[in-house]
Design a protein around this motif. Structure first.
Motif, PDB file in Angstrom:
ATOM      1  N   SER A  58       0.829  -1.285   0.064  1.00  0.00           N
ATOM      2  CA  SER A  58       0.021  -0.175   0.047  1.00  0.00           C
ATOM      3  C   SER A  58       0.906   1.188   0.007  1.00  0.00           C
ATOM      4  CB  SER A  58      -1.008   0.030   1.122  1.00  0.00           C
ATOM      5  OG  SER A  58      -1.684   1.308   1.292  1.00  0.00           O
ATOM      6  N   ARG A  59       1.798   1.230   0.972  1.00  0.00           N
ATOM      7  CA  ARG A  59       2.719   2.309   0.927  1.00  0.00           C
ATOM      8  C   ARG A  59       3.448   2.585  -0.487  1.00  0.00           C
ATOM      9  NH1 ARG A  59       3.787   1.022   6.367  1.00  0.00           N
ATOM     10  NH2 ARG A  59       4.969  -0.462   5.714  1.00  0.00           N
ATOM     11  N   HIS A  62       0.934   4.315  -2.890  1.00  0.00           N
ATOM     12  CA  HIS A  62       0.853   5.730  -2.627  1.00  0.00           C
ATOM     13  C   HIS A  62       2.017   6.671  -3.475  1.00  0.00           C
ATOM     14  CE1 HIS A  62      -2.311   4.563   0.123  1.00  0.00           C
ATOM     15  NE2 HIS A  62      -2.833   6.017  -0.044  1.00  0.00           N
ATOM     16  N   SER A  63       2.965   5.928  -4.061  1.00  0.00           N
ATOM     17  CA  SER A  63       3.919   6.527  -4.652  1.00  0.00           C
ATOM     18  C   SER A  63       3.829   6.653  -6.246  1.00  0.00           C
ATOM     19  CB  SER A  63       5.376   6.057  -4.251  1.00  0.00           C
ATOM     20  OG  SER A  63       5.667   5.950  -2.817  1.00  0.00           O
ATOM     21  N   ARG A 386      -1.968  12.782   8.847  1.00  0.00           N
ATOM     22  CA  ARG A 386      -1.727  12.471   7.374  1.00  0.00           C
ATOM     23  C   ARG A 386      -1.318  13.860   6.830  1.00  0.00           C
ATOM     24  NH1 ARG A 386      -7.440  10.463   5.911  1.00  0.00           N
ATOM     25  NH2 ARG A 386      -7.975  12.297   7.305  1.00  0.00           N
ATOM     26  N   GLN A 389       2.142  14.356   5.086  1.00  0.00           N
ATOM     27  CA  GLN A 389       2.232  13.658   3.904  1.00  0.00           C
ATOM     28  C   GLN A 389       1.355  14.307   2.850  1.00  0.00           C
ATOM     29  OE1 GLN A 389       0.388   9.842   4.140  1.00  0.00           O
ATOM     30  NE2 GLN A 389       0.254   9.620   1.817  1.00  0.00           N
ATOM     31  N   TRP A 390       0.324  14.843   3.122  1.00  0.00           N
ATOM     32  CA  TRP A 390      -0.295  15.786   2.007  1.00  0.00           C
ATOM     33  C   TRP A 390       0.496  16.695   1.508  1.00  0.00           C
ATOM     34  CZ3 TRP A 390      -5.644  15.942   5.070  1.00  0.00           C
ATOM     35  CH2 TRP A 390      -6.277  14.670   5.137  1.00  0.00           C
ATOM     36  N   GLN A 393       3.424  15.609  -0.635  1.00  0.00           N
ATOM     37  CA  GLN A 393       2.848  15.382  -1.773  1.00  0.00           C
ATOM     38  C   GLN A 393       2.609  16.378  -2.777  1.00  0.00           C
ATOM     39  OE1 GLN A 393      -0.383  12.597  -0.819  1.00  0.00           O
ATOM     40  NE2 GLN A 393       0.920  10.556  -1.083  1.00  0.00           N
ATOM     41  N   HIS A 418      -0.481  11.915  -7.462  1.00  0.00           N
ATOM     42  CA  HIS A 418      -0.912  11.167  -6.267  1.00  0.00           C
ATOM     43  C   HIS A 418      -2.285  10.605  -6.280  1.00  0.00           C
ATOM     44  CE1 HIS A 418       3.179  12.052  -4.645  1.00  0.00           C
ATOM     45  NE2 HIS A 418       2.992  13.185  -5.055  1.00  0.00           N
ATOM     46  N   LEU A 420      -4.482   8.002  -5.311  1.00  0.00           N
ATOM     47  CA  LEU A 420      -4.648   7.578  -4.273  1.00  0.00           C
ATOM     48  C   LEU A 420      -5.074   8.467  -3.158  1.00  0.00           C
ATOM     49  CD1 LEU A 420      -2.772   4.002  -3.888  1.00  0.00           C
ATOM     50  CD2 LEU A 420      -5.399   4.646  -4.908  1.00  0.00           C
ATOM     51  N   THR A 421      -3.964   9.455  -2.991  1.00  0.00           N
ATOM     52  CA  THR A 421      -4.441  10.751  -1.961  1.00  0.00           C
ATOM     53  C   THR A 421      -5.282  11.635  -2.717  1.00  0.00           C
ATOM     54  OG1 THR A 421      -2.170  10.204  -1.066  1.00  0.00           O
ATOM     55  CG2 THR A 421      -3.198  12.476  -0.707  1.00  0.00           C
TER      56      THR A 421
END
Length: 739
Positions: A58-59, A62-63, A386, A389-390, A393, A418, A420-421
């Motif tokens: 999953s990580r 997200h890349s 989170r 991280q946002w 990104q 990105h 998924l985000t």
């Protein structure tokens, strides 16, 4: 060391494919998937298991950008989870589906680049033909779909949806919210055509999968939920302005945040902010800060969150305590704030930018309702782990553009980089993230500034000159030095901020300077030093006029006393605060109080008088208390990045573990009674053996070594993989395996 690459065999398992990679490719994979390196995997097998864990997969997902996820989905759609597929097959299905729906899809060269990228991440494995790694598709969100449907979208979709019965609409909405796939007996070919399901299938609003399963088309789902399709190709960049212009605007915005932060530290140092239950800040305290800093509640929320993230402000018990201490916690500056105040503007801004990037606070939630609870400043509802991280990104997305370039829609570009985000973030939240980044100068007009892109903060040289004008304004042609800035903040109010700032001198600002202990002569002398031209007479008249009225009452420690040339003022002062501080007149122009001087001065100012304090020689005193400070809070250490050197060491250790296991499997174990003699013989002959031993952590380890000396219960041996010399204790050796 470089392990030979095995021939491209489509039947290879994921572990075998990993083992076939040379050191360069394996190192690249571990750099992209650093969460699988620590603790160090003892071999290829454990590494393969970690790379297939859903959390790690999953990580990695997200890349990836939208094209990468589209390719992964396409590989799975043509059976790549069970049977090896080839690049032309993936290109073919993507081209076919995108053309069917009239969508701008990726070019074949972009698809092939994504396939190579997915292999680098360990999400596809194989050579000419490849498979999807386990858990890759399961780690995607429920009902995730990028690959267009195999059937064309129905004509006049909006009209058909509008004409549906309530029952049919409810069926489609239920499917849209539950993943898009449903089980029903009405999916059979011979089902009653008057039933809703067969009618929806006939209209193209549902797809029949088999006799008992139906699926909602992607276009219908988007129409029902109001979702926007993700871009399958990278949106084009636009050159809107030069990076120099963006940097200048960013520095200007960042310096304004630095100025407000200095004022916040000064205000909280004098009057710490008390907290509500749970550590939040109440509305009354926010109003006080808004008035003191002459800014908005939105800026106060941003400043408080930013200062806490940067370590300049913390919650605790300040020293000294406020006069009206209520026994609770306060927000006050930390000792680090003093160091920050004494640093250069460049370092100040760099500290704030780092705090912003790592801040878990969402100041834009102030005053909103979350989980039926009103969000107060610095409450737990305002914190979200989170958010860093946002922000990272957002920086990554804009940083992938050429310097000085932007996009027509930043959100669209972010959603491509990105996905998924981007699908989880609301447009409102993204807009707030973008606005906050512009507020601190990280971006300007959609362009990532050099302060973030290159960590280059080019603050103009500080100046000590002011252009003082007859209309009571003062122009600072650049950032002021800390000493000059402190003086200007005392005698004038900011009217226009930026790299060149405009200040206005008013009666209130001069009175503020006089209250702080400056005299009228001090103000004029310092202004004369800073002004590049002769001071206008209007400034001198204003300062003289305010100074003449200011300080008519003068107090001194006696327990304290008041003196004044005007007897009527003494009478008025005694009448106003006599009971509060036990003040009484002892002469027409003198009164004494049974309270400290600072308490008398505060009481007089609260009553509307304008006193100043004096020492035994009649000189003005600054009775402002020492600023409050709270202890520096413990900070969580930042995660250490895994550099290439550590990755290379990890690869060598993994290879060493596999070599030792192979040796164990193929060698002959020597009897325990012959351990020493076998090792001594190997040392004499220069032979290689595999030692099984228990390390200092109690873990059983195997290592391929060449013994050098065996004496005194100790064995010195050379590791054949790394060339390092190791010392082993005989009593820790569990077995010796001879090849």
């Amino acid at each position: 060391m470089k392990k030979p690459t095995a021939p491209g065999d489509p039947t290879l398992t994921f572990r075998e494919w990993l083992a076939s990679l040379d050191d360069e490719h394996l190192s690249r994979l571990l750099l992209l998937r650093p969460d699988t390196v620590l603790p160090l995997p003892p071999g290829i097998g454990p590494l393969a298991a970690r790379l297939q864990l859903r959390a790690s997969v999953s990580r990695a997902l997200h890349s990836l950008n939208t094209t990468d996820l589209l390719v992964l989905e396409a590989v799975a759609a043509i059976g790549g989870e069970f049977t090896p597929v080839s690049a032309p097959e993936v290109v073919g299905i993507i081209s076919e589906r995108t053309q069917l729906h009239g969508i701008d899809g990726p070019l074949p060269i972009e698809v092939e680049a994504s396939i190579a990228k997915l292999k680098q991440y360990g999400l596809l494995f194989g050579e000419d033909r490849f498979l999807v790694v386990q858990e890759a598709m399961s780690a995607l969100p429920h009902s995730w779909q990028l690959l267009p449907d195999a059937e064309p979208a129905p004509d006049d979709l909006a009209d058909k949806l509008a004409q549906l019965s309530a029952r049919s609409t409810k069926i489609l909405q239920t499917l849209a919210l539950s993943g898009g796939t449903g089980v029903t007996k009405d999916a059979a070919l011979d089902a009653d055509p008057t039933r809703p399901i067969p009618q929806l299938i006939a209209q193209g609003l549902l797809h029949r999968v088999d006799e008992s399963t139906v699926q909602l088309p992607q276009t219908v789902r988007n129409a029902l939920t109001g979702s926007r399709s993700l871009p399958l190709r990278c949106p084009p960049a636009e050159s809107t302005t030069s990076i120099e212009v963006a940097d200048q605007a960013g520095i200007s915005a960042g310096l304004e945040v630095c100025r407000l932060t200095r004022l916040l530290i000064q205000e909280l140092g004098q009057r710490p902010v008390s907290t509500l239950k749970g550590g939040a800040v109440g509305v009354r305290m926010i109003s006080r800060l808004t008035k003191a800093l002459e800014t908005t509640e939105e800026d106060i929320a941003r400043l408080m969150c930013l200062s806490i993230a940067a370590g300049l402000i913390a919650r605790g018990v300040p020293e000294p305590l406020p006069d009206d201490d209520d026994g609770g916690d306060y927000y006050a500056p930390t000792p680090q704030a003093d160091a920050w105040l004494g640093s250069s503007l460049e370092d100040q801004l760099r500290t704030l930018l780092h705090g912003w990037r790592t801040s878990p606070w969402a100041p834009w939630l102030l005053g909103t309702t979350k989980d039926k609870t009103k969000v107060h400043l610095l409450s737990r509802e305002m914190r979200d782990e989170r958010i860093p991280q946002w922000r990272g990104q957002l920086i990554d997305a804009l940083g992938s553009l050429p310097p000085g370039a932007s996009t027509a829609e930043t959100l669209t570009y972010f959603r491509f980089r990105h996905p998924l985000t981007g699908t989880a973030l609301t447009e409102t939240t993204f807009a707030e993230l973008e606005a906050e980044a512009a507020w601190i100068g990280a971006i300007s007009e959609g362009i990532l500034t050099s302060s973030i892109r290159f960590d280059t903060i080019n603050v103009p040289d500080a100046v000590e000159q002011l252009i003082v004008q007859a209309d009571m304004t003062m122009l600072a042609p650049g950032p002021l030095t800390p000493r000059s800035q402190k003086f200007v903040d005392r005698v004038a109010d900011l009217e226009s901020s930026g790299l060149a700032s405009v200040y206005r001198v008013t009666e209130a600002s001069i009175r503020r300077a006089l209250d702080s202990g400056l005299s009228g002569q001090d103000i004029m002398s310092r202004l004369g030093e800073l002004s590049v031209m002769e001071l206008p007479q209007s400034i001198g008249y204003l300062v003289d006029d305010v100074a003449r009225k200011h300080g008519s009452l003068r107090g001194g420690p006696a327990m304290s006393y008041l003196r004044c040339d005007d007897p009527s003022l003494i009478v008025q002062a005694v009448a106003a605060i006599g009971d509060a501080v036990a003040l009484r007149a002892i002469a027409p122009t003198v009164a004494v109080a049974q309270a400290p001087l600072i308490q008398v001065i505060k009481a007089l100012r609260a009553a509307g008088f304008q006193p100043i304090a004096e020492d035994a020689y009649g000189l003005s005193l600054d009775l402002a208390p020492e600023p409050s400070r709270v202890p520096q809070p413990d900070t969580r250490p930042e995660a250490t990045a895994i550099d290439e050197g550590r990755i290379e060491a990890a690869v060598a250790a993994i290879r060493r573990g596999d070599t030792a296991r192979d040796a164990v499997a193929s060698g002959t174990r020597a009897p325990a009674s012959e351990t020493l003699s076998i090792l001594q013989a190997a040392a004499r002959a220069g032979k290689t053996v595999t030692l099984g031993f228990v390390d200092k952590h109690g873990i059983a380890v195997h290592r391929v070594v060449r013994p050098v000396t065996v004496a005194g219960g100790l064995i010195d041996a050379i590791d054949t993989t790394t060339g390092d010399v190791h010392r082993f204790q005989v009593h820790r050796i569990t077995e010796v395996i001879v090849q």
